[in-house]
Design an enzyme around this catalytic site. Structure first.
Site, PDB file in Angstrom:
ATOM      1  N   LYS A 185       0.882  -1.164   0.000  1.00 21.84           N
ATOM      2  CA  LYS A 185       0.000   0.000   0.000  1.00 21.84           C
ATOM      3  C   LYS A 185       0.926   1.221   0.000  1.00 21.84           C
ATOM      4  CE  LYS A 185      -2.814   3.348   1.287  1.00 21.84           C
ATOM      5  NZ  LYS A 185      -2.339   4.756   1.491  1.00 21.84           N
ATOM      6  N   SER A 241       1.849   8.571  15.178  1.00 18.92           N
ATOM      7  CA  SER A 241       0.415   8.531  15.456  1.00 18.92           C
ATOM      8  C   SER A 241      -0.290   7.471  14.615  1.00 18.92           C
ATOM      9  CB  SER A 241      -0.216   9.908  15.220  1.00 18.92           C
ATOM     10  OG  SER A 241      -0.021  10.330  13.889  1.00 18.92           O
ATOM     11  N   GLU A 260       8.727   1.531  11.568  1.00 19.99           N
ATOM     12  CA  GLU A 260       9.778   2.560  11.551  1.00 19.99           C
ATOM     13  C   GLU A 260       9.038   3.885  11.555  1.00 19.99           C
ATOM     14  OE1 GLU A 260      11.745   5.473  10.478  1.00 19.99           O
ATOM     15  OE2 GLU A 260      12.201   4.537   8.552  1.00 19.99           O
ATOM     16  N   CYS A 294      13.174  11.011   8.659  1.00 22.35           N
ATOM     17  CA  CYS A 294      13.042  10.759  10.099  1.00 22.35           C
ATOM     18  C   CYS A 294      14.388  10.675  10.811  1.00 22.35           C
ATOM     19  CB  CYS A 294      12.247   9.474  10.327  1.00 22.35           C
ATOM     20  SG  CYS A 294      12.877   8.086   9.378  1.00 22.35           S
ATOM     21  N   GLU A 392       8.086  16.180  16.053  1.00 20.20           N
ATOM     22  CA  GLU A 392       8.673  16.011  14.731  1.00 20.20           C
ATOM     23  C   GLU A 392       8.010  16.964  13.739  1.00 20.20           C
ATOM     24  OE1 GLU A 392      10.090  12.354  11.931  1.00 20.20           O
ATOM     25  OE2 GLU A 392       8.025  12.268  12.642  1.00 20.20           O
TER      26      GLU A 392
END
Length: 488
Positions: A185, A241, A260, A294, A392
């Site tokens: 996906k 989230s 991750e 990230c 972040e």
């Protein structure tokens, strides 16, 4: 037009018209339509998972050499179409030419090569025989044991938008190498590259149902890819989230997970550090994917003795970073992925101002007629309780926090975070740098470098993820361990 560019889903080896129609994939630089992405229905996602389940039995019993050959041929085909693949990746993601070619497509191909070899790695480990005394379990004897890595089954791979080649390749290639089948996906912002990857695998000889791709902008597409009863494992790269919500669904049926998630990389800069090296490393936050990465060192913790010099050097470094059209020669910082994400980043910069941070550089939207551009932004005089330091931002923004004390204070500041993906330490005293690195609650630590060893395990502590991949660790991540014992 190839099947992968036809706006169709790949389910069970067939290119299928999407049940939900199509949506536009937009170039973040020119705001033009790159192509039409198919919108899967929930049932089509379930159909893809069922096709993967049906294909698993046969695929999992293929020889490692057969799987290796298919992965290698797929890499050859991706390399054959390298120029077109890089052009598409750039158009979808807004990456600069060098990033699209070198960090996206080339890394994606390299990962298929790596796991073509990985398919041949041993999956059995003999354990020392155990001598058992006579007892309730039977007569005295010697019991041999073998630990065997088995494929998990059907793996849903949900990929991130910041790298539409390397990230999917890092999931699909090791999963297939281990004998799993996959439902991919892709991120809704740039899914077209993933269809190209799947088409290469199909042309390389992957049997029907081994690789399935279902895209969609609707939340229900991702939900179906997670909650399908035919899915045994979910491999996800994205925000913490969303990862938490996926984890909750996986927990209901005990699906395996590889997560991750977010990061807020702390970069500790001691007074004896090579400041030019530290600035160049931390400055990559602005360059790579326009800060949409990230692992970026977005939280600079700088000793007061070199604080002013560090801020001045990083400000000057930003001045050499050309912001603009990623197709133009010399561009270092391209656009972010969407208008919505640009607004999110800008809101964080404004929040930083209100919290008391000093905007030393950036903070103003670049004056371009089109494109989702954010100027490289440096926030100084920050404290660790500010949201711009704790959350972040995922954009070209670095927050600098001064510290006055010793190693203990630096470590305490670095560890005072919900995240723990990759941290960094710059010091002229390598022994101290390694000592501090061992105390950091992060899945990885760069000592005087932002470089990575691509065989080292990758993943996070705390809310930065669950599990580890990269190198042989990825093969383990997509495996279940089985014990076989017998009387000696």
């Amino acid at each position: 037009m190839s099947d992968s560019d036809s706006g169709k889903l790949l389910i069970g080896g067939e290119w299928v018209e999407p049940g939900g129609g199509h949506y536009d994939v937009v170039d973040p630089a020119g705001e033009t339509v790159v192509g039409q992405a198919p919108e899967a229905s929930r049932q089509q996602v379930y159909d893809a998972a069922r096709a993967a389940r049906d294909a698993f039995g046969t695929w999992s019993r293929t020889t490692p050499r057969e799987r290796s050959a298919i992965l290698d041929r797929a890499a050859d085909l991706m390399q054959r179409d390298f120029a077109g693949n890089a052009e598409l990746a750039q158009a979808e993601s807004g990456a600069t030419g060098g990033t699209a070619r070198g960090m996206q497509v080339a890394v994606g191909i390299a990962r298929f090569r790596r796991y073509a070899q990985g398919a041949l790695e041993p999956v059995e480990e003999g354990l020392p025989p155990q001598i058992n005394e006579a007892g309730p379990m039977g007569k005295a004897g010697v019991v041999g044991a073998l630990a065997v890595r088995q494929p998990v089954g059907v793996v849903t791979c949900i990929t991130s938008y910041n790298n539409p080649w390397a990230n999917p390749a890092g999931k699909v290639a090791p999963a297939l190498a281990m004998g799993n089948t996959v439902v991919v996906k892709p991120a809704p912002q740039d899914p077209l590259s993933v269809y190209r990857m799947a088409a290469a695998l199909q042309e390389a000889g992957a049997p029907p149902g081994v690789v399935n791709v279902v895209s969609g902008a609707a939340v229900e597409v991702g939900e179906a890819a997670v909650d399908s009863p035919d899915v045994d494992m979910v491999s996800f790269t994205g925000s913490t989230s969303v990862g938490q919500r996926i984890g909750e669904v996986c927990g209901r049926s005990m699906k395996r997970q590889l997560m991750e998630l977010g990061g807020k990389g702390a970069a500790i800069v001691f007074g004896d550090a090579d400041l030019d090296s530290a600035v160049a490393g931390i400055g990559t936050t602005y360059a790579f994917y326009s800060g949409q990465i990230c692992t970026a060192p977005t939280r600079a913790l700088v000793h007061r003795s070199v604080y002013d010099e560090f801020v001045a050097k990083l400000t000057a470094y930003i001045g050499f970073m050309k912001v603009g059209d990623p197709r133009a020669r010399g561009t270092v910082v391209g656009p972010v992925i969407s208008a919505a994400h640009r607004e999110r980043i800008e809101a964080y910069v404004e929040l930083g101002r209100k919290e008391g941070a000093t905007v030393v550089a950036g903070g103003v939207r670049p004056a371009f007629d089109t494109g989702f551009y954010v100027a490289p932004t440096l926030l100084a005089d920050c404290t660790n309780d500010m949201r711009v330091v704790r959350e972040e931002i995922f954009g070209p923004v670095v927050a600098v926090v001064p510290f006055d004390g010793d190693e203990d204070e630096a470590v305490a500041l670095a560890n005072d975070s919900d995240y723990g993906l990759i941290d960094y330490v710059w010091s002229g005293d390598v022994a101290r740098a390694f000592r501090v690195a061992r105390r950091l609650r992060a899945g990885g630590v760069g000592v005087n470098t932002i470089g990575r060893n691509m065989e080292a395990p990758f993943g996070g502590f705390k809310k930065s993820g669950v599990g580890r991949d990269v190198g042989s660790y990825a093969l383990h991540a997509y495996s279940e361990l089985q014990s076989i014992v017998w009387p000696g």
